[in-house]
Motif scaffolding. Structure first.
Motif, PDB file in Angstrom:
ATOM      1  N   TYR A  89      34.860  38.397  52.377  1.00  0.00           N
ATOM      2  CA  TYR A  89      34.287  38.431  51.966  1.00  0.00           C
ATOM      3  C   TYR A  89      33.657  36.938  51.538  1.00  0.00           C
ATOM      4  N   LEU A  90      34.308  35.611  52.093  1.00  0.00           N
ATOM      5  CA  LEU A  90      33.485  34.971  52.145  1.00  0.00           C
ATOM      6  C   LEU A  90      32.693  34.765  53.597  1.00  0.00           C
ATOM      7  N   TYR A  91      34.330  34.308  54.409  1.00  0.00           N
ATOM      8  CA  TYR A  91      33.370  33.714  55.744  1.00  0.00           C
ATOM      9  C   TYR A  91      33.148  33.969  56.386  1.00  0.00           C
ATOM     10  N   ARG A 111      41.885  30.724  54.751  1.00  0.00           N
ATOM     11  CA  ARG A 111      41.877  31.736  54.450  1.00  0.00           C
ATOM     12  C   ARG A 111      43.210  32.162  53.557  1.00  0.00           C
ATOM     13  N   TRP A 112      42.905  33.156  53.249  1.00  0.00           N
ATOM     14  CA  TRP A 112      44.876  33.576  52.243  1.00  0.00           C
ATOM     15  C   TRP A 112      46.024  33.671  53.473  1.00  0.00           C
ATOM     16  N   GLU A 113      46.272  34.043  54.392  1.00  0.00           N
ATOM     17  CA  GLU A 113      47.378  33.456  55.424  1.00  0.00           C
ATOM     18  C   GLU A 113      47.585  31.818  55.877  1.00  0.00           C
ATOM     19  N   HIS A 114      46.523  31.055  55.064  1.00  0.00           N
ATOM     20  CA  HIS A 114      46.927  29.944  55.398  1.00  0.00           C
ATOM     21  C   HIS A 114      47.238  29.143  53.923  1.00  0.00           C
ATOM     22  N   VAL A 115      47.349  29.654  53.277  1.00  0.00           N
ATOM     23  CA  VAL A 115      47.619  28.713  51.926  1.00  0.00           C
ATOM     24  C   VAL A 115      48.596  28.331  52.341  1.00  0.00           C
ATOM     25  N   SER A 134      39.596  36.681  45.545  1.00  0.00           N
ATOM     26  CA  SER A 134      40.582  37.848  46.187  1.00  0.00           C
ATOM     27  C   SER A 134      38.978  39.482  45.971  1.00  0.00           C
ATOM     28  N   VAL A 135      39.531  39.933  46.417  1.00  0.00           N
ATOM     29  CA  VAL A 135      38.951  40.715  46.601  1.00  0.00           C
ATOM     30  C   VAL A 135      39.544  42.071  45.797  1.00  0.00           C
ATOM     31  N   GLU A 136      39.192  42.530  44.909  1.00  0.00           N
ATOM     32  CA  GLU A 136      39.798  43.331  43.375  1.00  0.00           C
ATOM     33  C   GLU A 136      41.285  44.157  44.541  1.00  0.00           C
ATOM     34  N   ARG A 137      41.089  44.766  45.719  1.00  0.00           N
ATOM     35  CA  ARG A 137      42.211  45.944  45.758  1.00  0.00           C
ATOM     36  C   ARG A 137      43.696  44.796  46.190  1.00  0.00           C
ATOM     37  N   ASN A 138      43.679  43.527  46.859  1.00  0.00           N
ATOM     38  CA  ASN A 138      43.828  42.667  47.211  1.00  0.00           C
ATOM     39  C   ASN A 138      45.135  41.315  46.109  1.00  0.00           C
ATOM     40  N   ILE A 139      43.669  42.039  44.872  1.00  0.00           N
ATOM     41  CA  ILE A 139      44.801  41.238  43.930  1.00  0.00           C
ATOM     42  C   ILE A 139      46.080  40.708  43.460  1.00  0.00           C
ATOM     43  N   ALA A 140      47.475  42.331  43.361  1.00  0.00           N
ATOM     44  CA  ALA A 140      48.157  42.436  43.256  1.00  0.00           C
ATOM     45  C   ALA A 140      49.164  41.732  44.359  1.00  0.00           C
ATOM     46  N   TRP A 325      30.652  43.509  51.123  1.00  0.00           N
ATOM     47  CA  TRP A 325      29.289  43.847  50.249  1.00  0.00           C
ATOM     48  C   TRP A 325      28.528  42.755  51.834  1.00  0.00           C
ATOM     49  N   ASN A 326      26.943  42.843  51.076  1.00  0.00           N
ATOM     50  CA  ASN A 326      25.751  42.453  52.080  1.00  0.00           C
ATOM     51  C   ASN A 326      25.952  40.941  51.716  1.00  0.00           C
ATOM     52  N   GLN A 327      25.231  40.865  52.857  1.00  0.00           N
ATOM     53  CA  GLN A 327      24.564  39.187  52.390  1.00  0.00           C
ATOM     54  C   GLN A 327      23.950  38.273  51.402  1.00  0.00           C
ATOM     55  N   ARG A 328      23.135  40.050  50.858  1.00  0.00           N
ATOM     56  CA  ARG A 328      22.129  39.437  49.670  1.00  0.00           C
ATOM     57  C   ARG A 328      23.360  39.637  48.122  1.00  0.00           C
ATOM     58  N   GLY A 329      24.401  40.734  48.464  1.00  0.00           N
ATOM     59  CA  GLY A 329      25.178  40.773  47.807  1.00  0.00           C
ATOM     60  C   GLY A 329      26.141  39.644  47.363  1.00  0.00           C
ATOM     61  N   ALA A 330      27.035  38.604  48.483  1.00  0.00           N
ATOM     62  CA  ALA A 330      27.018  37.475  48.665  1.00  0.00           C
ATOM     63  C   ALA A 330      26.234  36.476  48.220  1.00  0.00           C
ATOM     64  N   ARG A 331      24.922  36.208  48.211  1.00  0.00           N
ATOM     65  CA  ARG A 331      23.730  35.863  48.137  1.00  0.00           C
ATOM     66  C   ARG A 331      24.373  35.639  46.432  1.00  0.00           C
ATOM     67  N   VAL A 332      23.988  36.450  45.385  1.00  0.00           N
ATOM     68  CA  VAL A 332      24.243  36.877  44.126  1.00  0.00           C
ATOM     69  C   VAL A 332      25.474  36.049  43.603  1.00  0.00           C
ATOM     70  N   TRP A 333      26.325  36.139  44.475  1.00  0.00           N
ATOM     71  CA  TRP A 333      27.919  35.788  44.344  1.00  0.00           C
ATOM     72  C   TRP A 333      27.941  34.053  44.070  1.00  0.00           C
ATOM     73  N   LEU A 334      27.043  33.348  45.331  1.00  0.00           N
ATOM     74  CA  LEU A 334      27.095  32.122  44.967  1.00  0.00           C
ATOM     75  C   LEU A 334      26.223  31.570  44.570  1.00  0.00           C
ATOM     76  N   ASP A 335      24.762  32.393  43.960  1.00  0.00           N
ATOM     77  CA  ASP A 335      24.410  31.468  42.732  1.00  0.00           C
ATOM     78  C   ASP A 335      25.535  31.299  41.549  1.00  0.00           C
ATOM     79  N   GLN A 336      25.825  32.669  41.333  1.00  0.00           N
ATOM     80  CA  GLN A 336      26.517  32.327  39.923  1.00  0.00           C
ATOM     81  C   GLN A 336      27.792  31.241  40.380  1.00  0.00           C
ATOM     82  N   LEU A 337      28.564  31.222  41.351  1.00  0.00           N
ATOM     83  CA  LEU A 337      29.287  29.892  41.848  1.00  0.00           C
ATOM     84  C   LEU A 337      28.439  28.917  41.350  1.00  0.00           C
ATOM     85  N   ASN A 338      26.783  28.624  42.146  1.00  0.00           N
ATOM     86  CA  ASN A 338      26.683  27.496  41.710  1.00  0.00           C
ATOM     87  C   ASN A 338      25.992  27.048  40.351  1.00  0.00           C
TER      88      ASN A 338
END
Lengths: 346, 462
Positions: A89-91, A111-115, A134-140, A325-338
């Motif tokens: 979702y990020l990279y 990435r999660w495989e490299h924690v 993490s994406v919702e489906r991977n939380i567990a 999501w698409n690039q627009r969705g990523a931007r919504v999240w990015l603004d929220q993070l910022n």
């Protein structure tokens, strides 16, 4: 002539086997196949990962390849180091550069495989912020302290009896664990075969109502979802019944992880979970897992949940044929993070 | 390595082309090496078990030829004990100790048998029986002891039939390793067509039926009588296409290289009696039991009660051969019971004998035989008595296809495939002259209608 045919078959098959058994060879082939266009390249993911799994022709919708644009108007001050553990979702949507993030001087993306992310390596006096995404489906699967701790404090692998060691040695030397998938990629992951794959997918869909088992079609028929996000028996499903105890249990794990990383030298730990597309696009029978975590964790954890903002125009923010999501969705999240990063105490 | 995988297709391409490229004197070594590679894909360590039986039977063969009288008998007995011992340890140990523990409990005794945490070596019953047929044939003087250790190893390990048969006899196979096979286009075409037919049976019919059968058998408690009957009938065809598909691929792959393996199936569901079914189903195993067990017990040249007992012993053993579980024993005993009932009726009312039927009554006999075989498959498919109970209790539920979301198109298409299969079984025959149009049709059908789940062949577990 017969000998020449036999030699030809021998060489082709041997090449396919050797190439598919080699990690380096497969990396090179993968890079080349996805780099170009044309019938001898792969178009599997050019139209979304769910198209690549289902090959339904009506979902052959071109994806935007470029990263999300860097936001303008971020503060000039760079007094944070941001460490991120995240997924596609990020990279896949944000380049791994600090320019995207408010106040961030240095970005360390894993990435999660490299924690894990280690703060010890950085000696700057800047505040160290860790974002766990993490994406919702991977939380567990990923919100597990044991998983993270195991990398910090590795335990030696168990000593196997000699016959099991011999067994494993031979097996790993002779048979690549992903040989079948690699062969399929080598021999058939070409745009040349896509029309045939689409024909088969159409036959199975129209006649038997059967899609590839990883994929589910939305009620309206205009989106594809990962099957695991709608199957009530799957851990990552948006429709699985989730008890309050399970929500509390997840929070407890997040608190453990937060405490662990704070003890390792981080100044602030942020969590962010990306909703399964179906959680927003067909929310009526969803379990509202993310919002329940958000409510229960208020005051104890910093959780960035983009669900509310994305829900306002969900179909605008998600691809029809991709699990992301698409690039627009990523931007919504990015603004929220910022917004959160701007408000971090100096 | 399963046959229905790309790994196998690539492996087959390499081995077959190399077979025709190397000189005749090296071919046995090539095949032996390829067979080891094929087998080790499952579990490399189990090559050691195969190696043990090969070494024991190789020397047993030589000594059987050298000795006479009691020593010869001892030699055979030692070889058989070694082979059966391997089976007993790896396949039946858990079953025997569980049952002894259970019986002990009944009498207030406590047994503590050590647990063996081992996986069943794939195809163990098949290659063990093939190895045993060698020593028995050498003992009987029907086969010379093989001096070339490599050729003998290849007899046990020949990859096409290593893990699920056909269970070959040494007289049929060993001499073929010495023969020089040259390229014969017709034979190669026929072999490839037979392989394609096998893939079709496996991925188009068997694995498609498995989708429906597994859905119904996976939730027996909520099924109607109609669903259960449908699942039982579909399972009869699933297991037939699964196993005969495997045999077709094995026989075809061997034929491409010039080897003739025995046919394993001959339209079994067209049989009009249970004895005829067994002359058409898994022929290499049923003839094995006939040749080495039934005749050794005296066959039918004994008193009637003893004859009946011999038949029952053979069928119960055949059930036990399939798996270390009571449901297989019951399956075998049921077939034995059907045989005995048929024999008794034939003796009392000769006009009712299946061979005396024609026209409509012949078809009624075929349908009746199929029904009995299908009934027995229920015990074969369900390992737990609780499930078997659920199945038969469910039969009394109102008739009608269940509510598990089975799609009528899926059921209809499967039924169409089954009808096609039955007609083909009775009327059809592969011919190399049709290769150029038949092969593309097979490939297209396999791709478009196939269910590619890499599902193991059912008989691999034995």
């Amino acid at each position: 002539m017969k000998k020449i045919v036999a030699l030809f078959v021998f060489i082709i098959c041997l090449l396919a086997l050797v190439l598919s058994s080699s990690d380096a060879g497969m990396r090179k082939l993968t890079k080349e196949r996805y780099a170009g266009t044309g019938i001898l390249h792969s178009d599997k993911y050019a139209f979304g990962d769910l198209y690549g799994l289902s090959y339904l022709p009506e979902f052959r919708i071109a994806k935007q390849e470029k990263f999300t644009e860097v936001p303008a108007g971020l503060p000039a001050e760079k007094d944070l180091d941001l460490y991120v553990v995240g997924d596609s979702y990020l990279y896949s949507y944000l380049d791994t550069v600090p320019d995207y993030y408010a106040r961030v001087n240095k970005l360390d993306f894993r990435r999660w495989e490299h924690v894990p992310v280690r703060a010890e390596g950085f000696t700057s006096g800047r505040k160290k912020v860790l974002l766990i995404e993490s994406v919702e489906r991977n939380i567990a699967n990923v919100i597990l302290l044991e998983r993270i701790r195991a990398v910090f404090e590795p335990t030696p692998p168990p000593v196997l009896p000699w016959w099991e060691q011999w067994n494993e040695t031979i097996k790993s030397a002779l048979y690549h664990p992903n040989l079948e998938a690699n062969l399929e990629f080598t021999l058939f992951n070409l745009a040349l075969f896509s029309p045939i794959k689409e024909l088969k997918a159409t036959w199975n869909d129209r006649v038997f109502g059967r899609l590839a088992h990883e994929v589910h079609r939305s009620k309206s028929g205009d989106h594809l979802y990962m099957h695991e996000t709608v199957d009530v028996h799957e851990k990552g499903s948006s429709y699985r019944e989730i008890s309050d105890d399970e929500v509390v249990g997840t929070l407890r794990k997040m608190e453990e992880i937060q405490a662990f990383y704070l003890s390792k030298g981080f100044d602030l730990v942020l969590f962010s979970f990306m909703p399964n597309p179906v959680s927003l696009l067909e929310a009526e029978k969803g379990n509202e897992f993310l919002s329940r975590i958000q409510v229960a964790g208020a005051g104890k954890l910093m959780i960035i949940d983009p669900s509310e903002r994305l829900k306002l125009n969900a179909s605008h923010y998600f691809y029809q044929s991709d699990s992301h999501w698409n690039q627009r969705g990523a931007r919504v999240w990015l603004d929220q993070l910022n917004e959160v990063l701007r408000s971090v105490q100096k | 390595m399963v046959f229905n995988s790309l790994q196998f297709l690539v492996f087959f391409g390499i081995v077959t082309s190399a077979y025709y490229l190397v000189a005749h004197r090296f071919r046995w070594a090539l095949l032996l090496f390829a067979s080891c590679y094929f087998y080790m894909a499952f579990m490399p360590i189990y090559l050691g078990i195969l190696g043990f039986t090969i070494v024991v039977d190789y020397f047993a063969g030589i000594y059987l030829e050298r000795f006479e009288g009691a020593t010869k008998k001892w030699c055979l007995a030692l070889s058989l004990v070694a082979n059966v011992g391997v089976l007993a340890i790896f396949k039946y140990y858990g079953f025997l100790t569980d049952n002894l523990t259970g019986v002990g409990h009944l009498f207030g005794m406590e047994f503590n048998f050590p647990a063996l945490k081992i996986l069943l070596p794939i195809g163990l019953s098949f290659h063990t029986f093939q190895a045993m047929s060698y020593t028995i044939e050498v003992y009987r003087g029907h086969q010379k002891a093989e001096r070339n250790f490599g050729i003998y190893s290849l007899y046990v390990m020949f990859y096409p039939q290593l893990v699920a048969g056909p269970i070959e006899r040494p007289q049929n196979l060993i001499h073929q390793f010495y023969e020089k096979h040259t390229w014969d286009t017709d034979r190669v075409k026929l072999g490839l067509l037979q392989m394609a037919q096998g893939f079709f049976k496996k991925v188009v019919i068997a694995d498609r039926l498995a989708l429906l059968v597994d859905t119904i058998y996976g939730d027996l408690g909520s099924q109607s009588g109609g669903s259960l009957i449908l699942a039982a009938i579909f399972y009869s065809f699933q297991i037939y296409c699964d196993f005969s598909g495997y045999s077709d691929i094995a026989i075809g792959a061997a034929r491409v290289m010039g080897f003739n393996l025995m046919e394993n199936f001959n339209a079994p569901y067209s049989a009009k009696s249970i004895p005829e079914f067994w002359r058409r189903w898994h022929i290499s195993l049923s003839t094995w039991f006939k040749d080495y067990v039934y005749f050794s017990l005296g066959g039918n040249r004994v008193s009637v009660p003893r004859w009946y007992l011999n038949i029952m012993i053979v069928f119960v053993l055949s059930g036990f051969w399939h798996g270390a579980s009571w449901n297989f024993v019951i399956w075998g005993a049921l077939h034995g019971g059907f045989q005995l009932a048929g024999l008794t009726i034939n003796r009392l009312f000769p006009s009712l004998a299946a061979d005396a039927q024609s026209g409509i009554s012949l078809w009624m006999y075929r349908l009746w035989t199929f029904s009995l075989v299908t009934l027995a498959w229920v015990f074969f498919r369900l390992p737990h008595f609780s499930d078997i109970r659920l199945f038969f209790r469910g039969l009394s539920e109102p008739v009608g296809v269940g509510t598990l979301g089975l799609k009528p198109a899926e059921i209809g298409f499967s039924a169409l495939l089954i009808i096609g299969l039955l007609i083909y079984d009775i009327r059809g025959k592969l011919r190399s002259k049709y290769f150029m149009w038949l092969m593309p049709i097979f490939i297209a059908c396999i791709y478009f209608f196939g269910v590619f789940s890499l599902k193991q062949f059912i008989y691999f577990q034995f």
